[in-house]
Design an enzyme around this catalytic site. Structure first.
Site, PDB file in Angstrom:
ATOM      1  N   ASN A  49      35.986 -29.749 -19.996  1.00  0.00           N
ATOM      2  CA  ASN A  49      36.267 -30.343 -21.330  1.00  0.00           C
ATOM      3  C   ASN A  49      36.800 -31.572 -21.130  1.00  0.00           C
ATOM      4  OD1 ASN A  49      37.619 -30.838 -23.840  1.00  0.00           O
ATOM      5  ND2 ASN A  49      38.270 -28.923 -23.524  1.00  0.00           N
ATOM      6  N   PRO A  50      35.646 -32.600 -21.665  1.00  0.00           N
ATOM      7  CA  PRO A  50      36.200 -34.024 -22.261  1.00  0.00           C
ATOM      8  C   PRO A  50      37.156 -34.523 -22.438  1.00  0.00           C
ATOM      9  CG  PRO A  50      33.569 -34.114 -21.967  1.00  0.00           C
ATOM     10  CD  PRO A  50      34.525 -32.741 -21.884  1.00  0.00           C
ATOM     11  N   LYS A  51      37.274 -33.955 -23.728  1.00  0.00           N
ATOM     12  CA  LYS A  51      39.066 -34.395 -24.898  1.00  0.00           C
ATOM     13  C   LYS A  51      40.065 -33.794 -23.112  1.00  0.00           C
ATOM     14  CE  LYS A  51      38.782 -34.052 -28.837  1.00  0.00           C
ATOM     15  NZ  LYS A  51      39.393 -33.495 -30.065  1.00  0.00           N
ATOM     16  N   GLY A  84      50.466 -28.203 -19.846  1.00  0.00           N
ATOM     17  CA  GLY A  84      50.930 -28.566 -21.089  1.00  0.00           C
ATOM     18  C   GLY A  84      49.471 -29.991 -20.962  1.00  0.00           C
ATOM     19  N   THR A  85      48.736 -29.369 -19.153  1.00  0.00           N
ATOM     20  CA  THR A  85      47.069 -29.859 -19.236  1.00  0.00           C
ATOM     21  C   THR A  85      45.902 -29.527 -19.579  1.00  0.00           C
ATOM     22  OG1 THR A  85      46.887 -28.258 -17.590  1.00  0.00           O
ATOM     23  CG2 THR A  85      48.106 -30.435 -17.023  1.00  0.00           C
ATOM     24  N   GLU A 127      46.068 -35.397 -10.795  1.00  0.00           N
ATOM     25  CA  GLU A 127      47.081 -36.277 -10.078  1.00  0.00           C
ATOM     26  C   GLU A 127      46.166 -38.243  -9.678  1.00  0.00           C
ATOM     27  OE1 GLU A 127      49.809 -33.525  -7.949  1.00  0.00           O
ATOM     28  OE2 GLU A 127      48.061 -32.866  -7.681  1.00  0.00           O
ATOM     29  N   ARG A 143      32.278 -31.760 -11.153  1.00  0.00           N
ATOM     30  CA  ARG A 143      31.951 -31.831 -13.457  1.00  0.00           C
ATOM     31  C   ARG A 143      33.021 -31.592 -14.119  1.00  0.00           C
ATOM     32  NH1 ARG A 143      29.572 -25.607 -15.035  1.00  0.00           N
ATOM     33  NH2 ARG A 143      28.799 -26.031 -16.819  1.00  0.00           N
ATOM     34  N   ILE A 144      32.870 -32.013 -15.543  1.00  0.00           N
ATOM     35  CA  ILE A 144      34.007 -32.599 -16.363  1.00  0.00           C
ATOM     36  C   ILE A 144      33.612 -30.980 -17.596  1.00  0.00           C
ATOM     37  CG2 ILE A 144      34.933 -33.624 -17.842  1.00  0.00           C
ATOM     38  CD1 ILE A 144      35.854 -34.614 -15.218  1.00  0.00           C
ATOM     39  N   LYS A 150      35.676 -30.641  -9.104  1.00  0.00           N
ATOM     40  CA  LYS A 150      37.306 -31.199  -8.348  1.00  0.00           C
ATOM     41  C   LYS A 150      37.989 -32.414  -8.795  1.00  0.00           C
ATOM     42  CE  LYS A 150      34.300 -34.682  -5.867  1.00  0.00           C
ATOM     43  NZ  LYS A 150      33.565 -34.793  -5.593  1.00  0.00           N
TER      44      LYS A 150
END
Length: 737
Positions: free
Chosen positions: A630-632, A466-467, A704, A627-628, A700
């Protein structure tokens, strides 16, 4: 076209809101039977007799299994491993012993779930009961040093006790957290199907398809290649679905005996005793510091319950090993108390979320004892060297988390003294906490297939909890191949796909994502090789590094040449090009640097001075997760983690009957979780940078991490509002009155 870094909406969103997504219990099987578990009503003792006569005669019943009729199983392997992840070592329906309330004592299989459940109520059981051992002041006197489970049980760097004894300022307090349960929206479910060739297919609510396969192979004594495990969608996992629990094994064996598919879905109440939980902790923190708040010593000890037959450890003190520097020493230790309960398990932010409540509450107490602002205190104790291992951190943007988070929150407007801020009649409190979270490195494999129509297929045996895994894997492959994300299809959640790791520890993006990137790169490189040396090679004589992939086309910029994937495959008479990715990182402990994620959370509460009701006004979370991608979806994970932490701070607890030894309130009406009315405006910001040690993607763990510092930030805000320090979660009215 850069797909990575874009806030793309989740691919599976429409499937879920329209009901098209098939969860485990939705898989249609025309001839499936249904099973129900009858459970013990005592927590300690044995069954003297089990009369199943009436149940066997009930309408629709095919079979009733007890410990006398259930086939024998092989013992689960020791020591425990993520590779064969049994939730508990004690196997169901193998003897007459009762070790915890709610333990399976019989399994009924019938034509419908209602028939099986009804028949289970007709079973008559005679017990030889004994008084259960429960976790509490008396049993903690019997706490013991457990064998190592994941990390070393105890740690010591320098001489913490000497440093604390000599410190100008000392803080020593005990903090407690209650038992908590996962309460996923989707109950645990299994459908077991044996084919004519003795192949077992399990449709399973699991975060670890390959671990489930390996554990079932061991316990059932059949080769792994004769087991398929499928889990396409999961309605919440939170760690509770990462391991194999008794119901899965029972369904598989019943289906084998009856030669018919068997579906077994736990009830909400059964999920409290048959699928793990987060154990309570009693934590003692001692801090030593100079008058200006610089830490000289930290000691952190924790005690938690574990079952009679296992040695699960909740490593609550682990966070204190690496979060802040202490010039003269840090020591931690964990003990367990063996009690009559089922085995605990990982629950979102296991270990760290509990330990941070104690450590970051103690840091807040130190801030008041020294007169140093809580943010300034943490900046003063920031460190670029991991105190536990002595290695430099790969990247550590804790200072940015603290300063950027404080600026967004407006921390400079906060007054220092408790009970000094008001809004009308309400007391206003502002608190904060820092956080560190372990970054897991695990091997993963993937396969990417470029097709003749210009589309691509990603296949990897990881999961979507679901992430947004389907979506971010789409983005990684699209970015690497140089195609639009909607040209990429992703297949997950089946052991017939390339093997990947469990979706736990916030590790999927960094590790499984790395394997997808490598597979896509291999497919792209094969295409480049064709363009250089294939039939009528358009880029003959050029170097591979001169070619880039853009919009589904290979481009040789210096010669103004290009060829699409579609034309390239057609020219070479190929239907597909396949690339394999095998990401095999070194274990974190063996790496040259310490790899962690970091955060700082700021919370504001409003407290009614007469009724002691706590309401959350706002939260700001600042995160260093590398590093992100997908920001959403990252923002979605962050607000979900904050909400999870709100539950930990203000609502959640699983109480145990001290005489019967069983969990009370085993449903949503008795176990309180946050609802929309409890959650105010939540702001998130990401301050991390590309971390090459963490993953080839630079990412990273995030999911959690976002829950870790919320409870102490709220607890510290409550103290700032009221002047009352609550060291026992959850923070309820009676603790403030």
């Amino acid at each position: 076209m850069n797909a990575i870094g874009r806030p793309i909406s989740r691919f599976d969103g429409r499937l879920k809101v329209t009901g098209a997504a098939r969860y485990t219990a939705d898989i249609p099987l025309a001839d499936a039977t249904h099973a129900a578990i009858a459970q013990s009503t005592i927590a300690n003792g044995r069954t003297v007799s089990i009369d199943t006569t009436a149940a066997e005669k009930a309408a629709g019943v095919f079979a009733v299994f007890t410990h006398r009729t259930m086939p024998r199983m092989n013992q689960t392997p020791k020591p425990w491993s993520h590779l064969h992840p049994h939730g508990q070592s004690y196997l169901p329906l193998q003897d007459d012993q009762i070790h915890y309330a709610g333990q399976p004592i019989a399994l009924v299989v019938a034509g419908t779930r209602i028939q099986a459940t009804h028949a289970g109520t007709l079973i008559r059981v005679e017990y030889d009961p004994r008084r259960p051992v429960v976790f509490g002041p008396q049993s903690t006197k019997a706490a013991v040093d457990p064998p190592q489970f994941l990390w070393p049980v105890a740690s010591s760097v320098g001489d913490a006790d000497k440093a604390i004894a000599a410190a100008a300022v000392k803080i020593e307090q005990t903090y407690t957290t209650p038992d908590r349960h996962h309460n996923q929206m989707e109950p645990h479910a299994t459908t077991a199907v044996w084919d004519a060739d003795a192949t077992l297919t399990l449709y399973e609510t699991t975060q670890h398809i390959f671990g489930t396969r390996e554990l079932l192979s061991i316990v059932l004594g059949i080769p792994q290649e004769k087991i398929n495990v499928v889990s396409h969608f999961l309605g919440g996992g939170f760690g509770g679905k990462a391991y194999v629990w008794p119901h899965t094994i029972l369904a598989a064996l019943a289906a084998k005996v009856l030669s018919r598919p068997v579906r077994l879905q736990l009830t909400r109440a059964q999920m409290y005793s048959m699928a793990g939980h987060q154990p309570a902790t009693i934590q003692t923190i001692a801090l030593g510091a100079g008058g200006a708040g610089k830490l000289t010593g930290i000691r952190h000890d924790s005690i938690s319950p574990t079952p009679i037959f296992d040695n699960y450890i909740e490593y609550a003190a682990m966070a204190s090993r690496s979060l802040w520097g202490a010039s003269s020493g840090i020591a931690t230790n964990h003990k367990v108390v063996h009690v009559n309960r089922n085995t605990p398990t990982a629950m979102r932010s296991p270990h760290e979320s509990l330990g941070h409540f104690a450590l970051e509450s103690a840091m807040d107490e130190l801030a008041y004892a020294t007169g140093v602002d809580p943010v300034a205190l943490r900046l003063r104790n920031d460190t670029q060297i991991d105190p536990h291992s002595g290695r430099p951190f790969s990247t550590r943007q804790m200072r940015a988390c603290l300063t950027a988070g404080a600026a967004r929150f407006g921390w400079e407007k906060r007054s220092h003294e408790p009970r000094s801020m008001r809004d009308g009649r309400y007391l206003i409190g502002q608190g904060m906490a820092g956080a560190i979270y372990t970054h897991w490195r695990w091997p993963a494999k993937a396969r990417v297939t470029l097709k003749r129509d210009g589309s691509a297929l990603v296949e990897t045996g990881t999961h979507d909890l679901g992430t947004g895994t389907y979506t971010v894997m789409q983005q990684v492959a699209a970015d690497t191949l140089g195609v639009a994300p909607d040209k990429v299809t992703v297949r997950l959640g089946d052991t017939r796909l390339p093997a990947s790791h469990a979706s736990i520890g916030s590790a999927t993006m960094a590790n499984a994502g790395a394997s997808v990137m490598l597979a896509a790169k291999a497919a792209r490189d094969r295409a480049i090789e064709l363009a250089l040396t294939g039939r009528n090679a358009p880029f003959a004589g050029a170097l591979p590094d001169d070619v880039v992939a853009i919009d589904g086309t290979l481009v040789l910029a210096r010669k103004n040449l290009n060829i699409s994937y579609v034309e390239l495959l057609a020219r070479n008479g190929l239907a597909t090009l396949v690339g394999d990715g095998n990401y095999d990182p070194i274990e974190e402990a063996n790496g040259p640097k310490a790899v962690f994620s970091f955060a700082a959370v700021f919370a504001e509460v409003r407290v009614d001075p007469d009724l002691a009701l706590v309401r959350l006004n706002r939260v700001v979370g600042a995160y260093d997760a590398g590093r992100i991608i997908n920001p959403k979806t990252a923002h979605s994970q962050a607000i979900g983690g904050i909400i999870w932490g709100v539950g930990q701070a203000l609502l959640e607890q699983s109480e145990t009957d001290p005489v019967m030894g069983r969990f009370l309130h085993r449903n949503y009406s008795g176990y309180l979780v946050p609802t929309n009315a409890d959650i105010p405006r939540l702001e998130t910001l990401f301050v991390g940078e590309f971390d090459e040690e963490a993953s080839p993607l630079g990412a990273k763990g995030l999911g959690e991490l976002t829950a870790v510092a919320v409870a102490p930030a709220i607890a510290n805000a409550v103290y700032h509002a009221t002047g009352t320090r609550v060291r026992d979660l959850p923070i309820t009215v009676e603790k403030l009155l």
